[in-house]
Design a protein around this motif. Structure first.
Motif, PDB file in Angstrom:
ATOM      1  N   HIS A 184       9.088  17.075  12.865  1.00 41.48           N
ATOM      2  CA  HIS A 184       9.110  16.738  11.438  1.00 41.48           C
ATOM      3  C   HIS A 184       7.751  16.281  10.917  1.00 41.48           C
ATOM      4  O   HIS A 184       7.501  16.323   9.716  1.00 41.48           O
ATOM      5  N   ALA A 185       6.899  15.798  11.813  1.00 45.26           N
ATOM      6  CA  ALA A 185       5.579  15.334  11.386  1.00 45.26           C
ATOM      7  C   ALA A 185       4.472  16.274  11.854  1.00 45.26           C
ATOM      8  O   ALA A 185       3.289  15.982  11.668  1.00 45.26           O
TER       9      ALA A 185
ATOM     10  N   GLU B  67      -2.349  18.154  -2.042  1.00 45.53           N
ATOM     11  CA  GLU B  67      -2.775  16.775  -2.273  1.00 45.53           C
ATOM     12  C   GLU B  67      -1.934  15.739  -1.539  1.00 45.53           C
ATOM     13  O   GLU B  67      -2.468  14.793  -0.958  1.00 45.53           O
ATOM     14  N   ALA B  68      -0.611  15.914  -1.587  1.00 45.65           N
ATOM     15  CA  ALA B  68       0.273  14.916  -0.980  1.00 45.65           C
ATOM     16  C   ALA B  68      -0.021  14.785   0.514  1.00 45.65           C
ATOM     17  O   ALA B  68      -0.202  13.682   1.038  1.00 45.65           O
ATOM     18  N   THR B  69      -0.135  15.926   1.187  1.00 49.37           N
ATOM     19  CA  THR B  69      -0.406  15.895   2.623  1.00 49.37           C
ATOM     20  C   THR B  69      -1.788  15.313   2.901  1.00 49.37           C
ATOM     21  O   THR B  69      -1.969  14.563   3.872  1.00 49.37           O
TER      22      THR B  69
ATOM     23  N   VAL C 146      -1.748  14.162  18.801  1.00 46.89           N
ATOM     24  CA  VAL C 146      -0.747  15.203  18.986  1.00 46.89           C
ATOM     25  C   VAL C 146       0.540  14.780  18.299  1.00 46.89           C
ATOM     26  O   VAL C 146       0.794  13.597  18.096  1.00 46.89           O
TER      27      VAL C 146
ATOM     28  N   TYR D 274       0.837  -1.208   0.000  1.00 44.83           N
ATOM     29  CA  TYR D 274       0.000   0.000   0.000  1.00 44.83           C
ATOM     30  C   TYR D 274       0.865   1.247   0.000  1.00 44.83           C
ATOM     31  O   TYR D 274       0.599   2.219  -0.729  1.00 44.83           O
TER      32      TYR D 274
ATOM     33  N   ASP E 168      -4.177   8.445   5.188  1.00 46.48           N
ATOM     34  CA  ASP E 168      -3.499   7.190   5.529  1.00 46.48           C
ATOM     35  C   ASP E 168      -3.221   7.109   7.029  1.00 46.48           C
ATOM     36  O   ASP E 168      -3.415   6.067   7.664  1.00 46.48           O
ATOM     37  N   ALA E 169      -2.742   8.224   7.582  1.00 46.14           N
ATOM     38  CA  ALA E 169      -2.387   8.241   9.004  1.00 46.14           C
ATOM     39  C   ALA E 169      -3.633   8.099   9.880  1.00 46.14           C
ATOM     40  O   ALA E 169      -3.603   7.435  10.923  1.00 46.14           O
TER      41      ALA E 169
ATOM     42  N   GLY F 162       3.346  19.068  10.704  1.00 44.50           N
ATOM     43  CA  GLY F 162       2.475  19.534   9.625  1.00 44.50           C
ATOM     44  C   GLY F 162       1.444  18.493   9.239  1.00 44.50           C
ATOM     45  O   GLY F 162       0.307  18.804   8.883  1.00 44.50           O
ATOM     46  N   LEU F 163       1.854  17.237   9.326  1.00 48.53           N
ATOM     47  CA  LEU F 163       0.940  16.125   9.039  1.00 48.53           C
ATOM     48  C   LEU F 163      -0.169  16.058  10.090  1.00 48.53           C
ATOM     49  O   LEU F 163      -1.355  15.939   9.756  1.00 48.53           O
ATOM     50  N   VAL F 164       0.232  16.151  11.347  1.00 53.99           N
ATOM     51  CA  VAL F 164      -0.739  16.062  12.446  1.00 53.99           C
ATOM     52  C   VAL F 164      -1.684  17.272  12.411  1.00 53.99           C
ATOM     53  O   VAL F 164      -2.875  17.151  12.696  1.00 53.99           O
TER      54      VAL F 164
ATOM     55  N   VAL G 268       4.288   6.749   7.837  1.00 57.69           N
ATOM     56  CA  VAL G 268       3.621   7.876   7.172  1.00 57.69           C
ATOM     57  C   VAL G 268       4.268   9.202   7.583  1.00 57.69           C
ATOM     58  O   VAL G 268       4.436  10.108   6.753  1.00 57.69           O
TER      59      VAL G 268
ATOM     60  N   MET H 252      -4.255  16.422   9.886  1.00 55.74           N
ATOM     61  CA  MET H 252      -5.187  15.434  10.453  1.00 55.74           C
ATOM     62  C   MET H 252      -6.204  16.137  11.361  1.00 55.74           C
ATOM     63  O   MET H 252      -7.407  15.893  11.284  1.00 55.74           O
TER      64      MET H 252
ATOM     65  N   ASP I 237       6.756  14.588  16.992  1.00 54.05           N
ATOM     66  CA  ASP I 237       8.030  15.092  16.466  1.00 54.05           C
ATOM     67  C   ASP I 237       7.774  16.277  15.545  1.00 54.05           C
ATOM     68  O   ASP I 237       6.807  16.297  14.790  1.00 54.05           O
TER      69      ASP I 237
ATOM     70  N   PHE J 279       5.896  11.861   4.993  1.00 52.16           N
ATOM     71  CA  PHE J 279       5.530  13.281   5.031  1.00 52.16           C
ATOM     72  C   PHE J 279       6.784  14.161   5.104  1.00 52.16           C
ATOM     73  O   PHE J 279       6.936  15.126   4.349  1.00 52.16           O
ATOM     74  N   ALA J 280       7.691  13.811   6.011  1.00 57.40           N
ATOM     75  CA  ALA J 280       8.921  14.596   6.170  1.00 57.40           C
ATOM     76  C   ALA J 280       9.747  14.560   4.889  1.00 57.40           C
ATOM     77  O   ALA J 280      10.398  15.546   4.518  1.00 57.40           O
TER      78      ALA J 280
ATOM     79  N   TYR K 240      15.744  11.435  10.553  1.00 50.43           N
ATOM     80  CA  TYR K 240      14.328  11.233  10.883  1.00 50.43           C
ATOM     81  C   TYR K 240      13.608  10.525   9.746  1.00 50.43           C
ATOM     82  O   TYR K 240      12.857   9.567   9.967  1.00 50.43           O
TER      83      TYR K 240
ATOM     84  N   LEU L  24      -4.109  -1.324   3.083  1.00 53.53           N
ATOM     85  CA  LEU L  24      -3.778  -0.933   4.456  1.00 53.53           C
ATOM     86  C   LEU L  24      -4.796  -1.537   5.435  1.00 53.53           C
ATOM     87  O   LEU L  24      -4.433  -2.124   6.458  1.00 53.53           O
TER      88      LEU L  24
ATOM     89  N   ILE M 208      -3.424  13.062   1.165  1.00 60.17           N
ATOM     90  CA  ILE M 208      -3.358  11.598   1.015  1.00 60.17           C
ATOM     91  C   ILE M 208      -2.735  10.988   2.270  1.00 60.17           C
ATOM     92  O   ILE M 208      -3.260  10.024   2.842  1.00 60.17           O
ATOM     93  N   LEU M 209      -1.631  11.581   2.716  1.00 58.64           N
ATOM     94  CA  LEU M 209      -0.929  11.036   3.889  1.00 58.64           C
ATOM     95  C   LEU M 209      -1.735  11.216   5.176  1.00 58.64           C
ATOM     96  O   LEU M 209      -1.716  10.346   6.056  1.00 58.64           O
TER      97      LEU M 209
ATOM     98  N   ALA N 176       0.747  12.980  -7.125  1.00 62.79           N
ATOM     99  CA  ALA N 176       0.871  14.041  -6.111  1.00 62.79           C
ATOM    100  C   ALA N 176       2.030  13.778  -5.155  1.00 62.79           C
ATOM    101  O   ALA N 176       2.446  14.675  -4.413  1.00 62.79           O
ATOM    102  N   MET N 177       2.566  12.561  -5.180  1.00 65.57           N
ATOM    103  CA  MET N 177       3.673  12.222  -4.277  1.00 65.57           C
ATOM    104  C   MET N 177       4.963  12.145  -5.104  1.00 65.57           C
ATOM    105  O   MET N 177       5.422  13.150  -5.591  1.00 65.57           O
TER     106      MET N 177
ATOM    107  N   GLY O  85       2.063   4.421  11.144  1.00 67.39           N
ATOM    108  CA  GLY O  85       1.252   5.647  11.132  1.00 67.39           C
ATOM    109  C   GLY O  85       2.051   6.940  11.191  1.00 67.39           C
ATOM    110  O   GLY O  85       3.202   6.994  10.750  1.00 67.39           O
ATOM    111  N   ASP O  86       1.437   7.964  11.755  1.00 72.16           N
ATOM    112  CA  ASP O  86       2.069   9.287  11.780  1.00 72.16           C
ATOM    113  C   ASP O  86       3.336   9.312  12.625  1.00 72.16           C
ATOM    114  O   ASP O  86       4.217  10.131  12.409  1.00 72.16           O
TER     115      ASP O  86
END
Lengths: 299, 299
Positions: B31-32, B110-112, B26, A82, B118-119, B34-36, A159, B39, B29, A163-164, A180, A121, B114-115, A91-92, A154-155
């Motif tokens: 580095h992640a 878009e990339a974020t 929450v 996945y 997933d997360a 922006g992902l959180v 994932v 979410m 890190d 993202f990073a 990282y 997944l 999608i992720l 987009a990735m 996961g995050d």
């Protein structure tokens, strides 16, 4: 000690996992058959099947009832698949080829590729928690295995690393960021694989920690070697685009340290990984051979 | 019997679930982070929180230790949120607004998006299987709850329904196809919610089957009413684009049967759902009120 046939060893487990795919990933309804076809396309696209090999080799240290591990090894390979489908999306990373074959979205379109990834997944958890196909795995073990997979994937794990990685394309790579990314994008799931062997084999907490540490080190070495092969290999050898990471300004070890120092780092990591499993004696042989392969592989 | 304040009832559980989001989702890190953030943007975008309400109302028939249900209700709402983010993507339904706010990919790319999806999907399983935050849920119950979620949400459930929905845009809708789509895309997860209440409340197998059947009927009615609102409501009332399904040739009940007959079908479904839970007596009141709301809602 050159009598160990790693290719045969990995192939043996790969065959079991692929047989499981064939029997389990089938369409329940004509309306979803195109989706299942797309899932099976990527599952059947080959690949090294390294994650199942790590799971079986780790499990072999603690137990030898390998049959009960097959659905779990398949589940992890499914989750890995996945992540490749989604990583390849326009987009990735926008990749047209993977393992020498057109990527999922090139064949089935973007919408189906996104959904195939989502379904795979979800399927990984379904398989691990399915009592019928895992009659010999007790519920607490199931829950532990699936929970740790969710954390690793996961995050806070895979994932988060992906993202990073996407973010880092926009900036100059820093050592800490590259660490990282590699630790999370790649090493997190491989560390889980090694730990899973100890979980399913009723290892003690210290064994789980040892195997996770072994897995993290070979996982990190695997990604460092990946960075090196991206600049030293040919597209034919790799079965995917080369020089792409460098061209896109991706955060890689080679960009930070160059090829030679990167290989030295990978070499140290595998030596440390081997030192962790050596005390387990003869049963650790496959784990040691896998660590050596990670360093020496050419594709 | 008009003394039941459904809005207050749903809001009470929504608040608990939203508090859980705040404490649990929450960033571990920088580095992640922006992902959180992405979410949390979609988790905090409001919505009816209908799925948690169905879980709590079903659970209330069997037990009243509601606190232990909160992480499970949050997990299902998280999984639902992932499906909205992915459905809104340009390659899928290409929606710019959701609940009156810009969709995830419009804000984060878009990339974020999608992720983040997933997360969130992965997070739903992580939460259900986390021993630390679920000290009063035994492992077999955890495993059953998470396994059934995977079945309801995967290729044999929600994702299969979304796939069929995308495919159906290319052809004239047939009754059987529309039934499949609605049953899988929407009703599958709501049926799971109702069953989950019985699972966590130690209901008998017959209770689980009853509640699942209740959930399937209100889930189907919910989607039929959705189709009706898409042609009878205003964008302001709905907080999303209207008339879009019809314009895109989507497979809807209104396209097949028109508004009046669609509402008659929804009315029959909710009556059947109510008949299933009525024998449980006074404890079933919230389930009955939810079924009525599904039919009468205006957005």
């Amino acid at each position: 000690m050159n009598d160990f046939n790693l290719k045969g060893y990995v192939g043996f487990w790969a065959e079991r996992v692929e047989k499981f795919f064939e029997s389990y990933i089938v369409s329940a309804d004509i309306h979803a058959s195109g989706l299942v076809k797309s899932m099976n396309y990527s599952l059947g696209a080959g690949g090294k099947r390294m994650r199942p090999a790590v799971i079986f080799s780790s499990f072999g240290i603690f137990d030898n009832y390998f049959d009960k591990v097959t659905p779990y090894a398949a589940a992890v390979e499914i989750l890995h698949t996945y992540s490749l489908i989604h990583d390849d999306l326009p987009a990735m990373d926008n990749d047209d080829f993977r393992r020498g074959k057109p990527t999922n979205h090139k064949v089935f379109g973007e919408a189906t590729a996104i959904l195939a990834g989502d379904a795979l997944l979800t399927k990984a958890f379904e398989i691990m928690l399915n009592k019928e196909i895992n009659p010999d795995i007790e519920a607490p073990l199931m829950a532990e295995a699936a929970f740790k997979l969710a954390v690793a994937a996961g995050d806070k794990g895979m994932v988060g690393g992906q993202f990073a990685d996407m973010q880092a394309e926009k900036t100059d790579p820093e050592v800490e960021t590259v660490d990282y990314i590699h630790m999370h994008k790649t090493a997190s799931l491989i560390a889980y694989c090694a730990e899973l062997g100890a979980v399913l084999g009723y290892g003690e907490e210290i064994d789980k920690a040892n195997m996770k540490s072994y897995g993290r080190k070979i996982g990190l070495a695997f990604q460092v070697v990946d960075d090196v092969l991206d600049v030293t290999s040919t597209a034919e050898e790799l079965g995917k685009s080369i020089g792409k990471d460098a061209a896109e300004g991706k955060a890689t070890y080679t960009a930070l340290y160059g090829v030679e120092r990167s290989m030295r780092i990978a070499s140290e990591l595998t030596a440390e990984a081997i030192a962790i499993v050596e005390p387990y004696g003869k049963a650790a042989r496959p784990c040691i051979e896998i660590a050596k392969y990670v360093l020496e592989r050419k594709n």
